[in-house]
Scaffold this motif. Structure first.
Motif, PDB file in Angstrom:
ATOM      1  N   ILE A 100     -17.363  36.448  53.191  1.00  0.00           N
ATOM      2  CA  ILE A 100     -15.960  36.173  52.877  1.00  0.00           C
ATOM      3  C   ILE A 100     -15.176  37.402  52.444  1.00  0.00           C
ATOM      4  N   GLY A 101     -15.858  38.527  52.224  1.00  0.00           N
ATOM      5  CA  GLY A 101     -15.183  39.738  51.792  1.00  0.00           C
ATOM      6  C   GLY A 101     -15.647  40.178  50.418  1.00  0.00           C
ATOM      7  N   ALA A 102     -15.668  41.482  50.201  1.00  0.00           N
ATOM      8  CA  ALA A 102     -16.195  42.035  48.959  1.00  0.00           C
ATOM      9  C   ALA A 102     -15.364  41.638  47.746  1.00  0.00           C
ATOM     10  N   LEU A 103     -14.047  41.778  47.846  1.00  0.00           N
ATOM     11  CA  LEU A 103     -13.202  41.472  46.697  1.00  0.00           C
ATOM     12  C   LEU A 103     -13.196  39.980  46.367  1.00  0.00           C
ATOM     13  N   GLN A 104     -13.266  39.141  47.401  1.00  0.00           N
ATOM     14  CA  GLN A 104     -13.323  37.695  47.149  1.00  0.00           C
ATOM     15  C   GLN A 104     -14.601  37.334  46.395  1.00  0.00           C
ATOM     16  N   ALA A 105     -15.720  37.941  46.792  1.00  0.00           N
ATOM     17  CA  ALA A 105     -16.984  37.692  46.093  1.00  0.00           C
ATOM     18  C   ALA A 105     -16.919  38.215  44.659  1.00  0.00           C
ATOM     19  N   TYR A 106     -16.299  39.374  44.496  1.00  0.00           N
ATOM     20  CA  TYR A 106     -16.133  39.970  43.170  1.00  0.00           C
ATOM     21  C   TYR A 106     -15.322  39.043  42.263  1.00  0.00           C
ATOM     22  N   MET A 107     -14.230  38.492  42.758  1.00  0.00           N
ATOM     23  CA  MET A 107     -13.395  37.595  41.957  1.00  0.00           C
ATOM     24  C   MET A 107     -14.135  36.311  41.584  1.00  0.00           C
ATOM     25  N   THR A 108     -14.910  35.789  42.522  1.00  0.00           N
ATOM     26  CA  THR A 108     -15.676  34.566  42.248  1.00  0.00           C
ATOM     27  C   THR A 108     -16.661  34.784  41.111  1.00  0.00           C
ATOM     28  N   ALA A 109     -17.399  35.893  41.167  1.00  0.00           N
ATOM     29  CA  ALA A 109     -18.381  36.190  40.131  1.00  0.00           C
ATOM     30  C   ALA A 109     -17.709  36.462  38.785  1.00  0.00           C
ATOM     31  N   THR A 110     -16.574  37.156  38.822  1.00  0.00           N
ATOM     32  CA  THR A 110     -15.852  37.464  37.584  1.00  0.00           C
ATOM     33  C   THR A 110     -15.395  36.190  36.886  1.00  0.00           C
ATOM     34  N   ALA A 111     -14.847  35.259  37.656  1.00  0.00           N
ATOM     35  CA  ALA A 111     -14.400  33.990  37.078  1.00  0.00           C
ATOM     36  C   ALA A 111     -15.569  33.228  36.473  1.00  0.00           C
ATOM     37  N   TRP A 112     -16.699  33.219  37.156  1.00  0.00           N
ATOM     38  CA  TRP A 112     -17.910  32.543  36.674  1.00  0.00           C
ATOM     39  C   TRP A 112     -18.338  33.108  35.314  1.00  0.00           C
ATOM     40  N   MET A 113     -18.455  34.428  35.242  1.00  0.00           N
ATOM     41  CA  MET A 113     -18.890  35.086  34.015  1.00  0.00           C
ATOM     42  C   MET A 113     -17.911  34.838  32.864  1.00  0.00           C
ATOM     43  N   THR A 114     -16.620  34.965  33.151  1.00  0.00           N
ATOM     44  CA  THR A 114     -15.602  34.844  32.113  1.00  0.00           C
ATOM     45  C   THR A 114     -15.557  33.445  31.518  1.00  0.00           C
ATOM     46  N   PHE A 131      -6.785  42.713  45.447  1.00  0.00           N
ATOM     47  CA  PHE A 131      -6.981  41.891  46.637  1.00  0.00           C
ATOM     48  C   PHE A 131      -5.656  41.652  47.368  1.00  0.00           C
ATOM     49  N   ARG A 132      -4.605  41.363  46.612  1.00  0.00           N
ATOM     50  CA  ARG A 132      -3.296  41.129  47.238  1.00  0.00           C
ATOM     51  C   ARG A 132      -2.777  42.384  47.931  1.00  0.00           C
ATOM     52  N   LYS A 133      -3.035  43.553  47.337  1.00  0.00           N
ATOM     53  CA  LYS A 133      -2.524  44.800  47.912  1.00  0.00           C
ATOM     54  C   LYS A 133      -3.298  45.232  49.145  1.00  0.00           C
ATOM     55  N   THR A 134      -4.594  44.907  49.205  1.00  0.00           N
ATOM     56  CA  THR A 134      -5.425  45.380  50.322  1.00  0.00           C
ATOM     57  C   THR A 134      -5.696  44.319  51.365  1.00  0.00           C
ATOM     58  N   ARG A 135      -5.251  43.084  51.148  1.00  0.00           N
ATOM     59  CA  ARG A 135      -5.607  41.988  52.050  1.00  0.00           C
ATOM     60  C   ARG A 135      -5.133  42.240  53.464  1.00  0.00           C
ATOM     61  N   THR A 136      -3.879  42.619  53.633  1.00  0.00           N
ATOM     62  CA  THR A 136      -3.346  42.822  54.984  1.00  0.00           C
ATOM     63  C   THR A 136      -3.985  44.004  55.682  1.00  0.00           C
ATOM     64  N   PRO A 137      -4.104  45.199  55.025  1.00  0.00           N
ATOM     65  CA  PRO A 137      -4.787  46.299  55.695  1.00  0.00           C
ATOM     66  C   PRO A 137      -6.214  45.986  56.063  1.00  0.00           C
ATOM     67  N   LEU A 138      -6.933  45.265  55.183  1.00  0.00           N
ATOM     68  CA  LEU A 138      -8.329  44.948  55.478  1.00  0.00           C
ATOM     69  C   LEU A 138      -8.436  44.008  56.664  1.00  0.00           C
ATOM     70  N   ASN A 139      -7.563  43.023  56.705  1.00  0.00           N
ATOM     71  CA  ASN A 139      -7.597  42.073  57.830  1.00  0.00           C
ATOM     72  C   ASN A 139      -7.324  42.792  59.135  1.00  0.00           C
ATOM     73  N   LEU A 140      -6.359  43.739  59.101  1.00  0.00           N
ATOM     74  CA  LEU A 140      -6.051  44.493  60.314  1.00  0.00           C
ATOM     75  C   LEU A 140      -7.234  45.354  60.727  1.00  0.00           C
ATOM     76  N   ALA A 141      -7.879  45.970  59.713  1.00  0.00           N
ATOM     77  CA  ALA A 141      -9.006  46.863  60.028  1.00  0.00           C
ATOM     78  C   ALA A 141     -10.153  46.082  60.648  1.00  0.00           C
ATOM     79  N   VAL A 142     -10.442  44.914  60.087  1.00  0.00           N
ATOM     80  CA  VAL A 142     -11.517  44.089  60.643  1.00  0.00           C
ATOM     81  C   VAL A 142     -11.161  43.633  62.051  1.00  0.00           C
ATOM     82  N   GLY A 143      -9.921  43.275  62.254  1.00  0.00           N
ATOM     83  CA  GLY A 143      -9.511  42.846  63.578  1.00  0.00           C
ATOM     84  C   GLY A 143      -9.627  43.942  64.606  1.00  0.00           C
ATOM     85  N   GLN A 144      -9.270  45.185  64.193  1.00  0.00           N
ATOM     86  CA  GLN A 144      -9.365  46.299  65.124  1.00  0.00           C
ATOM     87  C   GLN A 144     -10.825  46.624  65.443  1.00  0.00           C
ATOM     88  N   ALA A 145     -11.692  46.515  64.400  1.00  0.00           N
ATOM     89  CA  ALA A 145     -13.105  46.798  64.618  1.00  0.00           C
ATOM     90  C   ALA A 145     -13.734  45.796  65.560  1.00  0.00           C
TER      91      ALA A 145
END
Length: 405
Positions: A276-290, A390-404
């Motif tokens: 699902i993406g690195a930052l999404q996984a990071y946010m999920t774990a952070t919420a769990w811990m907090t 995540f909000r700032k990098t979401r669009t560039p990351l999606n474009l990069a994955v699509g190009q790859a």
């Protein structure tokens, strides 16, 4: 048609050797002193804050050392830098068995952190990521799972060594074990070969976000907050449990189980990051811990501590995996080792802050309620920072994955 990247099988040797090295080294320097807090208080008469500061100084040494050793590994190679680190770390632990004053412990642990663990963590994490052009999340998850195992196993083993051989004997035997185990493992590490490709329809999982400097700066803020949060139970769960009248071995068993479960959690969140993406996984774990961290202060019996630690441990473990995979995915390879050194430096700052404030505020209040409350607040702030990235990098990351693709 695009090029399919051929990945050498030796990459798995690097992963598992790295996991074992991280288990022993990071378990010893990150929170290995947690089992020593009460025995050293009884032996030397020092306050818990003063003893916790030994661990914090070692972590600060690791933070600054990684900033130097990461780029050095890029120039000299991973093996010689890591080999130097494991030798220094083992020798410092042996020397600690002869220490009798706080300044001696402070000095030895700073050296152990700077020239020992600092020469191990960033080079190894960068090397593991560089060996994998596809599926790096799982590989980094496995390597970091070794760290989780060590952070539970080293205090657990130390509690038995202290009981049998006292504080000085435990330090000495741990140092000898480091040298015997980690030197051969360090010799297995190699630089990855040049990328080989065959014609097929596949792609690498590497993407880059822009601008890189802003991403690194944001990750630095995020990691100092998440590590301030997670380091409180890592350093102070054992004494918190002991304060309930529970034996030291049983208290150490709780954190051992928590971090054994964290092994599975780190691998699972590495896979989740690939899905699902690195930052999404990071946010999920952070919420769990907090959400769960403050609950430790309400528990009064050993069985409940075990159950709660298992639930907390699985989710908390994903935080560091999320950070490490985010660096691997968001930072170009040409700057990756330096980025690991910079970002993890702030992470170790967070560990030092969390561990020290836990002991200091306990000394001031006679309770762990406020230290664990501060940890929960740091977790909330971390979630806010990562969400903004995540909000700032979401669009560039999606474009990069699509190009790859």
């Amino acid at each position: 048609m695009s090029d399919e990247i051929v990945q050498p099988s030796y990459r798995w040797v690097v992963v598992f050797a790295s996991a074992l090295i991280l288990a022993i080294s990071m378990g010893s320097i990150a929170n290995g002193l947690s089992a020593y807090i009460v025995p050293m208080q009884e032996t030397f008469g020092w306050q818990r804050g003063e003893i916790a500061l030994i661990n914090s100084i070692g972590i600060l040494g690791l933070a600054f050392g990684g900033l130097v050793m990461g780029p050095l590994a890029d120039r000299k190679g991973t093996r010689p830098v890591v080999l130097t680190g494991v030798i220094v770390l083992g020798v410092c632990y042996i020397a600690a068995s002869f220490a009798t004053s706080l300044w001696q412990f402070y000095t030895l642990f700073f050296i152990a952190g700077f020239f020992g663990a600092g020469a191990i963590f960033p080079p190894i994490m960068a090397a593991v990521g560089n060996w994998f052009h596809i599926g790096a999340g799982v590989a980094i998850g496995i390597a970091s799972a070794g760290q989780a195992l060590g952070q539970g196993g080293v205090p657990f083993a130390s509690s038995f060594l202290i009981k049998r051989f006292d504080v000085d004997g435990a330090f000495s035997l741990t140092g000898l074990a480091m040298l015997i185990c980690m030197v051969p493992l360090a010799l297995l590490l190699r630089q990855p070969p040049p990328v080989q490709t065959t014609q097929s329809s596949s792609h690498s999982d590497e993407t880059t976000a822009s601008p890189t400097n802003r991403v690194i700066a944001t990750l630095c803020v995020a990691i100092i907050l998440c590590c301030t949060c997670m380091s409180v139970p890592l350093m102070h769960l054992v004494p918190l449990i002991q304060d309930q009248g529970i034996a030291a071995e049983d208290a150490a068993g709780v954190i051992f189980i928590m971090l054994v479960v964290a092994v599975a959690g780190r691998v699972a969140f590495g896979k989740l990051a690939d899905m699902i993406g690195a930052l999404q996984a990071y946010m999920t774990a952070t919420a769990w811990m907090t959400l769960l961290i403050f609950g430790f202060t309400y528990i009064e019996n050993l069985q409940t501590f075990y159950v709660y630690a298992i639930v907390y441990g699985f989710g908390y473990a994903g935080v560091m995996t999320g950070v490490l995979v985010s660096i691997r995915v968001l930072i170009p390879q040409s700057r990756r080792a330096s980025a690991f050194g910079i970002v993890t430096m702030f992470g170790w700052f967070g560990h030092a802050i969390g561990g020290f404030q836990g002991g200091m505020l306990y000394d001031l209040t006679g309770s762990y309620t406020i230290p664990y409350g501060v940890a929960a607040l740091a977790g909330v702030l971390n979630l806010i920072v990562v969400s903004s990235l995540f909000r700032k990098t979401r669009t560039p990351l999606n474009l990069a994955v699509g190009q790859a693709s």
